[in-house]
Motif scaffolding. Structure first.
Motif, short mmCIF file in Angstrom:
data_model
loop_
_atom_site.label_atom_id
_atom_site.label_comp_id
_atom_site.label_asym_id
_atom_site.label_seq_id
_atom_site.Cartn_x
_atom_site.Cartn_y
_atom_site.Cartn_z
N ALA A 1 -4.59 8.48 -2.89
CA ALA A 1 -4.81 7.15 -3.48
C ALA A 1 -4.79 6.08 -2.39
O ALA A 1 -5.65 5.18 -2.35
N GLU A 2 -3.85 6.20 -1.46
CA GLU A 2 -3.78 5.26 -0.33
C GLU A 2 -5.05 5.34 0.51
O GLU A 2 -5.58 4.31 0.95
N ALA A 3 -5.50 6.57 0.73
CA ALA A 3 -6.71 6.75 1.55
C ALA A 3 -7.90 6.08 0.86
O ALA A 3 -8.76 5.47 1.51
N ARG A 4 -7.93 6.16 -0.45
CA ARG A 4 -9.03 5.54 -1.20
C ARG A 4 -8.98 4.02 -1.08
O ARG A 4 -10.01 3.35 -0.96
N LEU A 5 -7.77 3.48 -1.06
CA LEU A 5 -7.65 2.03 -0.87
C LEU A 5 -8.10 1.65 0.55
O LEU A 5 -8.74 0.61 0.76
N ALA A 6 -7.77 2.51 1.52
CA ALA A 6 -8.19 2.23 2.90
C ALA A 6 -9.72 2.28 3.02
O ALA A 6 -10.34 1.42 3.67
N ASP A 7 -10.35 3.26 2.35
CA ASP A 7 -11.83 3.32 2.34
C ASP A 7 -12.41 2.04 1.73
O ASP A 7 -13.41 1.51 2.20
N THR A 8 -11.77 1.61 0.65
CA THR A 8 -12.29 0.43 -0.05
C THR A 8 -12.13 -0.82 0.82
O THR A 8 -13.02 -1.68 0.85
N TRP B 1 12.47 -5.00 -4.12
CA TRP B 1 11.10 -5.53 -4.04
C TRP B 1 10.10 -4.38 -4.14
O TRP B 1 10.33 -3.31 -3.57
N VAL B 2 8.98 -4.64 -4.82
CA VAL B 2 7.86 -3.69 -4.79
C VAL B 2 6.55 -4.45 -4.59
O VAL B 2 6.44 -5.63 -4.94
N VAL B 3 5.59 -3.74 -4.00
CA VAL B 3 4.25 -4.30 -3.81
C VAL B 3 3.28 -3.34 -4.50
O VAL B 3 3.33 -2.13 -4.29
N VAL B 4 2.40 -3.90 -5.35
CA VAL B 4 1.39 -3.09 -6.04
C VAL B 4 0.02 -3.47 -5.50
O VAL B 4 -0.28 -4.66 -5.33
N ARG B 5 -0.78 -2.47 -5.19
CA ARG B 5 -2.17 -2.75 -4.81
C ARG B 5 -3.12 -2.10 -5.81
O ARG B 5 -2.94 -0.93 -6.18
N ASP B 6 -4.09 -2.88 -6.26
CA ASP B 6 -5.03 -2.45 -7.30
C ASP B 6 -6.46 -2.58 -6.79
O ASP B 6 -6.81 -3.62 -6.21
N ALA B 7 -7.27 -1.57 -7.03
CA ALA B 7 -8.69 -1.67 -6.64
C ALA B 7 -9.54 -0.77 -7.52
O ALA B 7 -9.11 0.29 -7.97
N LEU B 8 -10.78 -1.23 -7.74
CA LEU B 8 -11.84 -0.35 -8.21
C LEU B 8 -12.46 0.16 -6.92
O LEU B 8 -13.02 -0.61 -6.15
N VAL C 1 -6.01 -8.55 -0.52
CA VAL C 1 -5.96 -8.03 0.85
C VAL C 1 -7.11 -8.75 1.57
O VAL C 1 -8.25 -8.73 1.09
N PRO C 2 -6.84 -9.48 2.66
CA PRO C 2 -7.86 -10.35 3.25
C PRO C 2 -9.22 -9.65 3.43
O PRO C 2 -9.28 -8.50 3.87
N GLY C 3 -10.27 -10.37 3.03
CA GLY C 3 -11.61 -9.86 3.22
C GLY C 3 -12.00 -8.74 2.26
O GLY C 3 -12.95 -8.00 2.53
N THR C 4 -11.29 -8.61 1.15
CA THR C 4 -11.60 -7.53 0.20
C THR C 4 -11.48 -8.05 -1.24
O THR C 4 -11.01 -9.16 -1.47
N ASN C 5 -11.86 -7.18 -2.17
CA ASN C 5 -11.59 -7.43 -3.59
C ASN C 5 -10.44 -6.54 -4.07
O ASN C 5 -10.43 -6.08 -5.21
N ILE C 6 -9.48 -6.27 -3.17
CA ILE C 6 -8.29 -5.48 -3.52
C ILE C 6 -7.13 -6.45 -3.76
O ILE C 6 -6.85 -7.31 -2.92
N LEU C 7 -6.49 -6.29 -4.90
CA LEU C 7 -5.40 -7.20 -5.27
C LEU C 7 -4.06 -6.65 -4.79
O LEU C 7 -3.80 -5.45 -4.93
N GLU C 8 -3.23 -7.54 -4.24
CA GLU C 8 -1.88 -7.14 -3.82
C GLU C 8 -0.87 -8.05 -4.52
O GLU C 8 -0.91 -9.26 -4.37
N THR C 9 0.01 -7.43 -5.29
CA THR C 9 0.98 -8.20 -6.07
C THR C 9 2.39 -7.84 -5.61
O THR C 9 2.73 -6.66 -5.53
N THR C 10 3.18 -8.85 -5.30
CA THR C 10 4.55 -8.61 -4.83
C THR C 10 5.53 -9.02 -5.92
O THR C 10 5.42 -10.11 -6.49
N TRP C 11 6.48 -8.13 -6.18
CA TRP C 11 7.47 -8.35 -7.25
C TRP C 11 8.87 -8.29 -6.66
O TRP C 11 9.15 -7.44 -5.81
#
Ligand SMILES: OC[C@H]1O[C@H](O[C@H]2O[C@H](CO)[C@@H](O)[C@H](O)[C@H]2O)[C@H](O)[C@@H](O)[C@@H]1O
Length: 632
Positions: free
Chosen positions: A231-238, A101-108, A85-95
């Motif tokens: 979980a989405e809110a946590r990704l938005a915070d990150t 189609w699905v999109v997975v987003r992963d973050a610590l 995700v631009p400007g972050t260390n959040i990974l976005e994977t499209t399958w």
């Protein structure tokens, strides 16, 4: 095939499966306490909790049987695309699957605590050590059609030694806890969970517009998201967290903006928030020689690596990390003679005794897997120069020399004075006989030169003159003994072999860039110490580094060469090499320690701060040159 072409396909055929993904196929996640590597198949293959240097719970990176955590479409191992995700260390994977189609987003995940996110940023208040949630959050969204998603979580604690004991915590089967080797992790998900021996599995079909999540926590259970909305809110915070952090960086509007940003984010991701220490890399024992023994644990804080890192962050105006690291330096315990160790644990501990985990197969069979690093009590005479240079840089930027640091300046200058004439293991930590390495003498010169300037700032002319005198003595010694008959800086006083660490003579202004010895050294390294144009640190057949096997080209050295070429005015050669280096970045813009110029594969630990910090310096030098050129 070019290195870049070599990078493109990387799809394992069903007929000849390669169990270990190429190093460059891994994505890096971080919460500035620990980091994870996510493979191209959506599997977390490396995670140590709670800290970078803790034992792994997912260790498939080093042994396919040492635990992993996959989340993605059932039965599909090759995504269509991956990006941050631009400007972050959040990974976005499209399958893309047969059904949709699905999109997975992963973050610590991270949250800037202590105030409203728009007013409180990591730059406007001291970072705390609780910005991290200690949770790995994974969210999947079906964007088209119908896709069956699956989660399989199989932690094996203590580097693959202790399989998990799972128990379900709720009747609905959405929360489970795993224990092993005295550690506990908790998994919360909206998929229905089933325990299958050492692992838990959940599977569910999603239709377009539907989402699901899983969250694995090793911290406070109250911090774990309970719903997909949380979980989405946590990704938005990150996302906000990383954007706020990056907003403090001065990154020019240049075609290299993206790699500069990625390098800054990676370096920040390698810092340990509670102490301000930085790890040299996320991993241990990714081999420098395929299948060989050059496997090291990099989850520690080298004075050299850290101070070079801070210099790179200074290029981007990111000074907070430098302040933090200076506290770390001021807090760590020195040896009895006042000398700082060459490296410490990220918590400041001094004992990093090395051991091997022989039951692990190693990455693609490269053994041994090492935990700890035997270099910790080596003599490496560059440490004083690295520390004093960064204290000077810090003092110039903050326009004062903090009182706490003056005793360190004095003790390190005195140590450098005492030892500079002695042989050492050099900055490459060779495990052979001690030598009079030119780069160690060079860094000793820097130690005394910087100490003298710091004494002037402090208003102590007596010490300034004394240290300046020693600096001049070292300078003369290097010129008398460190230059080969053909006028090139040599690796050490008893050889004419080349060593890329002598490029530091240009980078640290040991001699003016138009001095023939600098020019000849840069040219000799380009002509004789490269493979396919990429720079080796030295030739293993000419150097007693105590190990067997040949290693790849060393990425920091190639970036140093770019900087040195810029300094000697070889702008076109500098740009060409820089562009080539940028082309061999991983698909996500990351670098390991080494690059095999024959196969186009990464070697060594990953991602590696050394490579990213040198990228920042090299790119910044070229960009500055271009900007100054545009002004005249
Ligand atoms: O070459 C043998 C040595 O390799 C490692 O050291 C390298 O990594 C360090 C961390 O980035 C870096 O500071 C050093 O300059 C590199 O040579 C390893 O850590 C050593 O134990 C090993 O002897």
């Amino acid at each position: 095939m070019t290195a870049v072409e070599e990078r493109m396909p990387k799809v394992q055929s069903a007929a000849a499966p390669t169990p270990f993904p190429p190093i460059e196929e891994y994505a890096f996640l971080s919460n500035c306490h620990t980091g994870a590597l996510v493979g191209p198949d959506g599997s977390v293959d490396w995670l140590c909790v709670p800290s970078f240097d803790s034992p792994s719970i997912f260790g498939s990176l080093l042994d396919r049987e040492a635990g992993n955590f996959r989340f993605g479409p059932y039965g599909f191992n090759h995504p269509v695309s991956r990006r941050y995700v631009p400007g972050t260390n959040i990974l976005e994977t499209t399958w893309r699957t047969g059904g949709g189609w699905v999109v997975v987003r992963d973050a610590l995940t991270l949250v800037a605590r202590g105030g409203a996110p728009d007013t409180v940023t990591p730059h406007t208040r001291p970072p705390t050590d609780d910005d991290a949630d200690h949770v790995l959050v994974r969210v999947v969204e079906c964007t088209e059609g119908r896709v069956e998603v699956e989660m399989v979580c199989e932690p094996i604690f203590d580097y693959g030694r202790a399989p998990a004991q799972w128990r379900l915590l709720d009747a609905d089967q959405h929360t489970a806890e795993a224990t092993g080797a005295g550690a506990t992790v908790r998994l919360v998900t909206d998929l229905p969970l089933g325990i299958e021996g050492d692992r838990v599995r959940g599977r569910h079909a999603l239709r377009a517009g539907e989402r699901a999540f899983c969250a694995l926590s090793w911290g406070d259970p109250r911090d774990v998201p309970q719903t997909v909305q949380e979980a989405e809110a946590r990704l938005a915070d990150t996302t906000r967290y990383w954007h706020h952090w990056l907003s403090g960086a001065r990154i020019p509007d240049h075609r290299w903006r993206e790699p500069l940003q990625r390098s800054a984010l990676t370096i920040k991701g390698l810092t340990y928030m509670p102490t301000g220490a930085t790890v040299a890399a996320l991993t241990t024992s990714l081999p420098e020689t395929p299948g060989g023994e050059r496997n090291w644990d990099y989850r520690y804080t080298w004075m050299r690596d850290s101070t070079f890192t801070l210099q790179a962050l200074h290029y981007m105006n990111l000074d907070w990390e430098a302040d933090e690291f200076m506290q770390f330096v001021a807090d760590v315990e020195a040896n009895e003679d006042g000398a700082l160790q060459i490296m410490y644990g990220i918590d400041g501990r001094r004992d990093l005794t090395e051991s091997t985990r022989d039951e692990l197969s190693g990455y693609a069979g490269a053994q041994p897997v090492r935990i700890g690093n035997g270099a910790y009590n080596q003599r490496q005479n560059d440490v004083y120069g690295a520390v004093l240079d960064s204290i000077l840089l810090h003092s110039r930027n903050s326009e004062r020399l903090p009182r706490r640091l003056w005793p360190i300046v004095q003790s390190q200058a005195e140590c450098a004075t005492k030892i500079w004439q002695q042989p050492d293991q050099g900055i490459w930590e060779a495990r052979g006989e001690p030598q009079h390495y030119v780069s160690s003498k060079l860094m000793s010169w820097i130690a005394l030169d910087r100490a003298a300037t710091l004494a002037e700032i402090r208003g102590d002319p007596r010490l300034a003159a004394k240290w300046r005198g020693t600096a001049e003595e070292i300078h003369a010694d290097i010129l008398a003994n460190g230059v080969s008959p053909r006028g090139v800086l040599r690796q050490h006083y008893a050889t004419d072999a080349l060593d890329a660490s002598t490029l530091l003579a240009a980078l640290f202004h040991f001699l003016p860039p138009d001095d023939s010895r600098i020019r000849k050294t840069v040219d000799a390294i380009a002509d004789e110490l490269t493979e396919n144009g990429f720079v080796l640190r030295y030739r293993t057949d000419e150097t007693d580094d105590g190990m067997s096997g040949k290693e790849g080209t060393f990425l920091i050295c190639s970036f140093w060469q770019v900087s040195a070429l810029t300094m000697v005015g070889e702008m076109q050669r500098a740009r060409d090499l820089m562009e080539r280096l940028l082309r061999v970045a991983s698909p996500l813009g990351l670098y390991a320690e080494e690059f095999d110029a024959d196969t186009g594969r990464f070697l060594g630990n990953f991602p590696q701060a050394f490579s990213h910090l040198a990228l920042i310096e090299a790119a910044s030098r070229i960009i500055l040159h271009e900007m100054l050129g545009a002004l005249v």
